[in-house]
Write a protein that holds these residues in place. Structure first.
Motif, short mmCIF file in Angstrom:
data_model
loop_
_atom_site.label_atom_id
_atom_site.label_comp_id
_atom_site.label_asym_id
_atom_site.label_seq_id
_atom_site.Cartn_x
_atom_site.Cartn_y
_atom_site.Cartn_z
N ASN A 13 38.44 41.68 27.33
CA ASN A 13 37.86 41.46 28.64
C ASN A 13 37.61 39.98 28.88
OD1 ASN A 13 35.50 41.34 30.71
ND2 ASN A 13 36.26 43.44 30.83
N HIS A 14 37.76 39.53 30.12
CA HIS A 14 37.68 38.10 30.42
C HIS A 14 36.30 37.51 30.16
CE1 HIS A 14 36.09 39.81 34.18
NE2 HIS A 14 35.50 38.65 34.36
N GLU A 15 35.26 38.33 30.04
CA GLU A 15 33.93 37.76 29.78
C GLU A 15 33.86 37.09 28.41
OE1 GLU A 15 30.44 40.13 29.00
OE2 GLU A 15 31.65 41.94 28.73
N TYR A 16 34.82 37.35 27.54
CA TYR A 16 34.85 36.73 26.22
C TYR A 16 35.92 35.65 26.12
CZ TYR A 16 31.97 40.74 24.91
OH TYR A 16 30.97 41.68 24.84
N TRP A 17 36.57 35.34 27.22
CA TRP A 17 37.61 34.32 27.19
C TRP A 17 37.01 32.92 27.08
CZ3 TRP A 17 41.89 35.52 31.37
CH2 TRP A 17 42.46 36.77 31.10
N HIS A 287 27.96 37.04 38.19
CA HIS A 287 28.55 38.36 38.41
C HIS A 287 30.04 38.38 38.11
CE1 HIS A 287 29.80 36.57 42.25
NE2 HIS A 287 30.66 37.56 42.36
N VAL A 288 30.68 37.19 38.01
CA VAL A 288 32.12 37.16 37.70
C VAL A 288 32.40 37.63 36.28
CG1 VAL A 288 32.50 35.29 39.34
CG2 VAL A 288 32.15 34.74 36.92
N TYR A 289 31.36 37.72 35.44
CA TYR A 289 31.54 38.19 34.07
C TYR A 289 31.26 39.68 33.92
CZ TYR A 289 31.75 33.25 32.99
OH TYR A 289 32.11 31.92 32.95
N ASP A 290 31.12 40.36 35.04
CA ASP A 290 30.98 41.81 35.00
C ASP A 290 32.22 42.39 34.32
OD1 ASP A 290 30.98 44.59 35.59
OD2 ASP A 290 29.82 44.24 37.41
N PRO A 291 32.06 43.18 33.24
CA PRO A 291 33.22 43.75 32.56
C PRO A 291 34.11 44.59 33.47
CG PRO A 291 31.24 44.02 31.22
CD PRO A 291 30.79 43.52 32.56
N ALA A 292 33.53 45.10 34.56
CA ALA A 292 34.31 45.94 35.47
C ALA A 292 35.10 45.12 36.48
CB ALA A 292 33.38 46.90 36.21
N MET A 293 34.87 43.80 36.52
CA MET A 293 35.60 42.94 37.45
C MET A 293 36.79 42.34 36.72
SD MET A 293 34.31 39.58 39.60
CE MET A 293 33.26 40.54 40.67
N GLY A 294 37.97 42.56 37.18
CA GLY A 294 39.16 42.01 36.54
C GLY A 294 39.22 40.50 36.67
N ILE A 295 40.13 39.89 35.95
CA ILE A 295 40.24 38.44 35.95
C ILE A 295 40.64 37.92 37.34
CG2 ILE A 295 42.64 38.52 35.15
CD1 ILE A 295 39.92 35.82 34.45
N ILE A 296 41.43 38.67 38.09
CA ILE A 296 41.80 38.23 39.43
C ILE A 296 40.57 38.17 40.32
CG2 ILE A 296 43.20 38.72 41.46
CD1 ILE A 296 44.77 37.83 38.98
N GLY A 297 39.73 39.19 40.22
CA GLY A 297 38.49 39.18 40.99
C GLY A 297 37.58 38.04 40.56
N CYS A 298 37.54 37.77 39.28
CA CYS A 298 36.74 36.65 38.75
C CYS A 298 37.21 35.34 39.35
CB CYS A 298 36.85 36.62 37.23
SG CYS A 298 36.20 35.13 36.45
N TRP A 299 38.53 35.09 39.32
CA TRP A 299 39.07 33.85 39.87
C TRP A 299 38.80 33.75 41.37
CZ3 TRP A 299 44.31 34.47 36.87
CH2 TRP A 299 44.15 33.98 35.56
N ARG A 300 38.95 34.86 42.06
CA ARG A 300 38.73 34.86 43.51
C ARG A 300 37.29 34.44 43.83
NH1 ARG A 300 39.43 39.92 44.39
NH2 ARG A 300 41.69 39.78 44.60
N GLU A 301 36.34 34.98 43.08
CA GLU A 301 34.93 34.67 43.32
C GLU A 301 34.60 33.21 42.96
OE1 GLU A 301 32.11 36.66 44.61
OE2 GLU A 301 34.05 37.18 45.52
N LEU A 302 35.15 32.72 41.87
CA LEU A 302 34.90 31.33 41.49
C LEU A 302 35.44 30.38 42.56
CD1 LEU A 302 35.68 31.32 37.66
CD2 LEU A 302 33.44 31.07 38.74
N LEU A 303 36.64 30.65 43.05
CA LEU A 303 37.21 29.81 44.10
C LEU A 303 36.39 29.88 45.39
CD1 LEU A 303 40.99 30.62 43.49
CD2 LEU A 303 39.87 28.40 43.14
N ARG A 304 35.86 31.05 45.68
CA ARG A 304 35.03 31.20 46.88
C ARG A 304 33.78 30.33 46.78
NH1 ARG A 304 30.71 34.57 48.68
NH2 ARG A 304 30.59 35.69 46.70
N HIS A 305 33.15 30.30 45.61
CA HIS A 305 31.93 29.53 45.45
C HIS A 305 32.21 28.02 45.43
CE1 HIS A 305 30.13 33.41 44.50
NE2 HIS A 305 28.95 32.83 44.51
#
Length: 365
Positions: A13-17, A287-305
Motif C-alpha cells: 500500500n502507498h502509505e508505506y512508500w 487523508h491521502v494515506y488512507d489505505p483505502a485510497m489508491g495511489i492515483i487518488g493520493c496524487w490527485r489530492e496532493l496536487l489539489r492542495h
C-alpha cells in the motif's frame, strides 16, 4: 469513523512508500511554479507570521502565541538548564498537573513526544534536556483529526480543505496472546514493536482479556503506527464556521494543518475541538494515506492542495510579504539538518531572484 482493514497486500500500500514516490507528480509542478515565480522558495511567504512559513524548524511556542487564547491546552516553555523546582513551581502556578505531555519546541513527526506520568519521570526528562521543551496539558479525548485549512488573504475567510481521521495503534485481546504478539500479527504493529520495547516493555508483555481493546500508542503520528483515514464526510457548516472563526483570530497564517482532538465525531461536527498543534506550509493532508485510497487518488489530492500555494504566495507578495532569500533557506537547511548544500547555490541563483537584487560585482553567498 469507518474501519479500514489491512488486507493481504498491506505492505504494497502507498502509505508505506518512500516520500519521493508519493511526491513524484508533485515535485515537477512545484518546479514549474518556482520558474514562473522566479523563486525556488516562493512558498516561504505563505504564512508570514511563522519562520519560513513553517517549512521546517519553526518553534511551536511561537505558533501557540499566535492562536486565540483557550484554543489549545495549557502549555509551558522550558528552556534548558531551568531548575526542576522552578519548573514544578511554574506548573503549579498555571494549574498544570500530572500526567501531561512533553514535546520538543522544535520537532517533527512526533519525535520526542511522550506522556509524563509523575514527578520522577519529569526530573529524568529535564536532566537530559538539551533544547527547549514544552510541557502541555493532557487532552484525554481519543478522537484526533487533522484539519487542512486555507485562508484567503483578500477576504480573510477560511476554507476547510480536508479532514484526516486518526485511529491510534491498538490491539483487541483474545485472552491468550500478549500485546506484543497481537501487534506482530499485523504489518502496522510489527513495525512498532522494537520501538515500543524501549519504553513500554510492561505493556507489551500484558495479556488483554478477550475483546479488550488496548490503545498501545496514544500519540497520533503515522510513524508511531496511527492509521490515517479520509474523514471528509465529517465536514459540516458548524465545523467550517468554527475553523473560520479560529483563523479569523489568527494573524499571519494562511495555509496549514490543525491537529486537534475532540470528545467525539459529533462534537467535531459541532465545531468543538482543542488544538494540539498547528503546522505550516509543509503540512500534509494526512487523508491521502488512507489505505483505502489508491495511489492515483493520493496524487490527485496532493496536487489539489499544492495548487493553492502559488496563488497564496502571489497575493501575499502583493501585500508586501516576500519569500525568504534562497541563500537564507540553504544556510538554515545546512544548520538544521547538518548537511552541506553549497553546491546548489550557483545553479539555482537565477531562480532565486537574487540576481535582480544584487549588483553584478557581488557573488552569490
Amino acid at each position: 469513523m469507518r474501519r479500514s482493514g489491512e488486507g493481504p497486500f498491506a505492505r504494497w500500500n502507498h502509505e508505506y512508500w518512500p516520500w519521493y514516490l508519493i511526491y513524484m507528480p508533485v515535485l515537477p509542478g512545484l518546479l514549474l511554479h518556482a520558474i514562473r515565480n522566479r523563486s525556488l522558495v516562493f512558498f516561504t511567504n505563505v504564512n508570514p507570521a511563522i519562520d519560513m512559513g513553517g517549512f521546517f524548524g519553526e518553534r511551536k511556542s511561537e505558533i501557540y502565541a499566535l492562536l486565540p487564547k483557550g484554543s489549545y491546552p495549557t502549555t509551558l516553555l522550558i528552556e534548558p538548564g531551568t531548575p526542576t523546582d522552578e519548573v514544578l513551581s511554574r506548573m503549579r502556578t498555571v494549574g498544570l498537573s500530572f500526567p501531561h505531555m512533553v514535546k520538543p519546541d522544535t520537532g517533527e513527526r512526533g519525535d520526542g513526544v511522550q506522556r509524563i506520568e509523575h514527578e520522577g519521570a519529569l526530573r529524568t526528562v529535564l536532566a537530559d534536556q538539551r533544547a527547549p521543551l514544552l510541557l502541555q496539558e493532557l487532552v484525554p479525548w481519543e478522537h484526533e483529526y487533522g484539519l487542512m485549512v486555507m485562508k484567503d488573504p483578500a477576504t480573510g475567510r477560511a476554507t476547510l480543505l480536508s479532514i484526516t481521521g486518526k485511529r491510534f495503534l491498538a490491539v483487541v485481546g483474545d485472552g491468550r496472546s500478549t500485546v506484543a504478539q497481537l501487534l506482530r500479527a499485523t504489518l502496522r504493529g510489527r513495525k512498532q514493536v522494537q520501538r515500543l520495547s524501549d519504553y513500554k516493555a510492561d505493556l507489551l508483555a500484558h495479556v488483554p482479556m478477550r475483546n479488550e481493546r488496548v490503545v498501545v500508542e496514544p500519540i497520533g503520528n503515522h510513524c508511531r503506527g496511527t492509521s490515517f483515514l479520509d474523514a471528509r464526510h465529517l465536514a459540516t457548516p458548524a465545523l467550517t464556521e468554527a475553523v473560520d472563526a479560529l483563523m479569523d483570530g489568527t494573524e499571519g497564517i494562511y495555509y496549514g494543518r490543525l491537529d486537534v482532538r475532540s470528545p467525539s465525531e459529533e462534537a467535531l461536527q459541532q465545531g468543538r475541538f482543542t488544538i494540539l498543534e498547528l503546522n505550516g506550509v509543509s503540512s500534509e493532508p494526512g487523508h491521502v494515506y488512507d489505505p483505502a485510497m489508491g495511489i492515483i487518488g493520493c496524487w490527485r489530492e496532493l496536487l489539489r492542495h499544492v495548487a493553492h500555494l502559488p496563488r497564496l504566495s502571489r497575493a501575499l507578495r502583493a501585500q508586501g510579504h516576500h519569500p525568504v532569500p534562497l541563500g537564507t533557506l540553504i544556510a538554515r537547511c545546512e544548520e538544521h539538518f547538518g548537511i552541506t548544500l553549497r553546491f546548489l547555490r550557483v545553479p539555482v541563483w537565477y531562480l532565486s531572484g537574487a540576481r535582480r537584487a544584487r549588483p553584478r560585482s557581488m557573488r552569490y553567498p
